[in-house]
Write a protein that holds these residues in place. Structure first.
Motif, PDB file in Angstrom:
ATOM      1  N   ASN A  42     -11.384   3.373   7.624  1.00 27.23           N
ATOM      2  CA  ASN A  42     -11.486   2.651   8.900  1.00 27.23           C
ATOM      3  C   ASN A  42     -10.602   1.408   8.937  1.00 27.23           C
ATOM      4  O   ASN A  42     -11.001   0.348   9.406  1.00 27.23           O
ATOM      5  N   PHE A  43      -9.385   1.543   8.396  1.00 28.00           N
ATOM      6  CA  PHE A  43      -8.410   0.456   8.440  1.00 28.00           C
ATOM      7  C   PHE A  43      -8.908  -0.796   7.719  1.00 28.00           C
ATOM      8  O   PHE A  43      -8.636  -1.917   8.130  1.00 28.00           O
ATOM      9  N   GLU A  65      -7.236   9.071   8.309  1.00 29.51           N
ATOM     10  CA  GLU A  65      -6.253  10.059   8.763  1.00 29.51           C
ATOM     11  C   GLU A  65      -4.897   9.401   8.984  1.00 29.51           C
ATOM     12  O   GLU A  65      -3.893  10.076   9.114  1.00 29.51           O
ATOM     13  N   GLU A  66      -4.887   8.092   9.042  1.00 31.38           N
ATOM     14  CA  GLU A  66      -3.655   7.349   9.234  1.00 31.38           C
ATOM     15  C   GLU A  66      -3.053   7.013   7.883  1.00 31.38           C
ATOM     16  O   GLU A  66      -3.797   6.768   6.922  1.00 31.38           O
ATOM     17  N   PRO A  67      -1.722   6.963   7.778  1.00 33.17           N
ATOM     18  CA  PRO A  67      -1.130   6.509   6.520  1.00 33.17           C
ATOM     19  C   PRO A  67      -1.273   5.004   6.351  1.00 33.17           C
ATOM     20  O   PRO A  67      -1.293   4.258   7.341  1.00 33.17           O
ATOM     21  N   HIS A 106      -0.084  -1.481   8.977  1.00 31.03           N
ATOM     22  CA  HIS A 106      -1.106  -2.153   9.793  1.00 31.03           C
ATOM     23  C   HIS A 106      -1.371  -3.511   9.147  1.00 31.03           C
ATOM     24  O   HIS A 106      -2.335  -3.655   8.386  1.00 31.03           O
ATOM     25  N   PRO A 107      -0.505  -4.489   9.407  1.00 32.22           N
ATOM     26  CA  PRO A 107      -0.544  -5.720   8.599  1.00 32.22           C
ATOM     27  C   PRO A 107      -1.812  -6.554   8.773  1.00 32.22           C
ATOM     28  O   PRO A 107      -2.038  -7.486   7.980  1.00 32.22           O
ATOM     29  N   PHE A 108      -2.632  -6.202   9.766  1.00 33.34           N
ATOM     30  CA  PHE A 108      -3.904  -6.929   9.878  1.00 33.34           C
ATOM     31  C   PHE A 108      -4.857  -6.516   8.760  1.00 33.34           C
ATOM     32  O   PHE A 108      -5.881  -7.166   8.537  1.00 33.34           O
ATOM     33  N   THR A 110      -5.740  -6.630   5.111  1.00 36.25           N
ATOM     34  CA  THR A 110      -5.383  -7.390   3.914  1.00 36.25           C
ATOM     35  C   THR A 110      -6.488  -7.261   2.873  1.00 36.25           C
ATOM     36  O   THR A 110      -7.641  -6.961   3.207  1.00 36.25           O
TER      37      THR A 110
END
Lengths: 116, 319
Positions: A42-43, A65-67, A106-108, A110
């Protein structure tokens, strides 16, 4: 829950054993694969902050599912390539310090690895 | 209804000149345009002849094709990119060119870029002039080297560019490189300085169209849907009577009007993402069933009527 116990066990072994590199092998072998593992889901990097002994190998695994990528914010360790779903990235931390990293896609996103 | 998008707004809030009248239409074949405050509905086919006389032109936008993605809800994004290009080819008025607003590939792999290039060559629109800007999925690991080698305009070292087309000034920006930990999309000082210089000689009457991958306003920063230094860019654009900003990235249509600047995000040709804040994170909407998938995907066409103060933005779902 079991991951916490494993981490605690690793920490105890590291404290008692002295040589961190000697510990990393058997601990990784005996414990579940969750040892020193950071999940990307989930990012988010979970745990967001991971504390490991000097010489520990840290594994990231992408459950989205996202890289995603794992890249040191100031070039302190080698960057991962693009991690597709269920891809892993491993790196060993041989020096104590605080390592801030992020996902360049997705630089947010960290996270921090603290090496003691 | 997910397969239709109905929207109507007037972007000429500031000042007396209503340079921008922007409409979106619902349903194939009907075009809604606001002229002098009166709504006109016409079929695209019936206006084709008149448009030619009026020196009208149109272009189309596709976005977020994500070639290389292989999971639910779309294990075959190549087929949906083909379908999108077929939609463009089937438009009643042939667009002068095509924009692809980034995330051509899923993982920036050379074989994925090659696949995109091959699929584009299969369509009339794709074989014609296509202007590309990279998405963050196109620049992983190599700072966009492979993307720019295949699809770059080679106008500026940083990959951004501008061109004029029949009275409209187009600007392609790159906001997916040099991203900072904890940040959003990023233009950078060098690109902003170029933009300022690029726009300087233009009169305020020149219609300006800006395209980039990530949204150029704070759409939903918690999910990274914004650009850190977009406000500075908007500062250079504010003096123009008509500015349209087209983006991709979020795989759904969102619009915002700010004075004379109108922002539009586009559908993907691959898979939808949740509405801002709906659910724990962005990413593919896995639960979309195969029979519903194409209702979330689609293309956009934009018509500009010179001297008529009109820009018509048309969203067309794939199914």
């Amino acid at each position: 829950m079991s991951r916490r116990i494993v981490h605690a066990a690793c920490a105890l072994l590291a404290l008692g054993g002295g040589m961190a590199t000697a510990i990393a092998g058997p601990a990784g072998h005996a414990a579940s694969p969750a040892a020193n593992q950071i999940e990307i889901r989930n990012f988010m990097f979970t745990p967001k902050t991971l504390t490991v002994p000097v010489g520990a190998k840290v594994t990231w695994i992408n459950r989205d599912e996202e890289p995603h990528t794992v890249v040191s914010a100031n070039g302190q360790f080698a960057p991962s390539r693009a991690l597709d779903s269920n891809d892993r990235y491993e790196t060993r931390f041989s020096k104590p310090g605080t390592y801030t990293y992020y996902c360049t896609v997705h630089p947010f996103m960290t996270g921090t690895v603290v090496v003691k | 209804m997910q397969d239709k998008h109905d929207n109507e707004h007037d972007g000429g809030g500031a000042g007396r000149r209503d340079f921008l009248k922007c409409m979106a239409w619902a349903g194939a074949g009907t075009l809604l345009m606001m002229k002098g405050g009166v709504l006109h509905a016409r079929t695209l086919g019936a206006t084709a002849g008149a448009e030619a006389k009026d020196a009208t032109f149109s272009f189309a936008q596709v976005s977020d094709s994500h070639i290389g993605f292989h999971l639910a809800p779309n294990p075959d994004p190549a087929s949906t990119l083909r379908a999108a290009l077929a939609q463009v080819d089937a438009l009643p008025v042939r667009p002068d060119f095509l924009l692809h607003t980034g995330d051509l590939t899923h993982l920036s792999r050379p074989d994925q870029f090659a696949a995109v290039a091959g699929i584009m060559q299969e369509s009339r629109a794709g074989k014609g002039k296509v202007f590309y800007v990279p998405g963050e999925h196109d620049v992983i690991g190599d700072q966009g080297a492979e993307f720019f080698r295949r699809f770059g305009e080679r106008q500026q070292p940083g990959g951004w560019y501008s061109f004029d087309h029949r009275g409209v000034h187009f600007v392609g920006l790159v906001n997916v490189l040099g991203l900072k930990a904890g940040g959003l999309g990023f233009l950078g000082a060098e690109q902003l300085a170029w933009l300022k210089k690029d726009l300087a000689p233009l009169s305020a009457e020149t219609p300006v169209l800006v395209f980039a991958h990530m949204p150029m306003w704070s759409l939903y920063p918690a999910w990274g849907w914004g650009t850190d230094d977009s406000l500075e860019a908007m500062g250079y654009l504010r003096r123009f009577g008509s500015v349209s900003v087209l983006n991709g990235h979020i795989h759904q249509i969102q619009q915002k009007v700010e004075g004379n600047i109108t922002f539009h995000t586009a559908r993907s040709t691959a898979y939808p993402q949740p509405a801002p804040g709906q659910g724990p994170a962005p990413g593919p909407l896995k639960g979309v069933t195969p029979d519903r998938l194409r209702s979330y995907l689609g293309i956009r066409s934009v018509r500009h009527v010179q001297g008529r103060d009109a820009l018509a933005v048309t969203e067309e779902a794939m199914a």
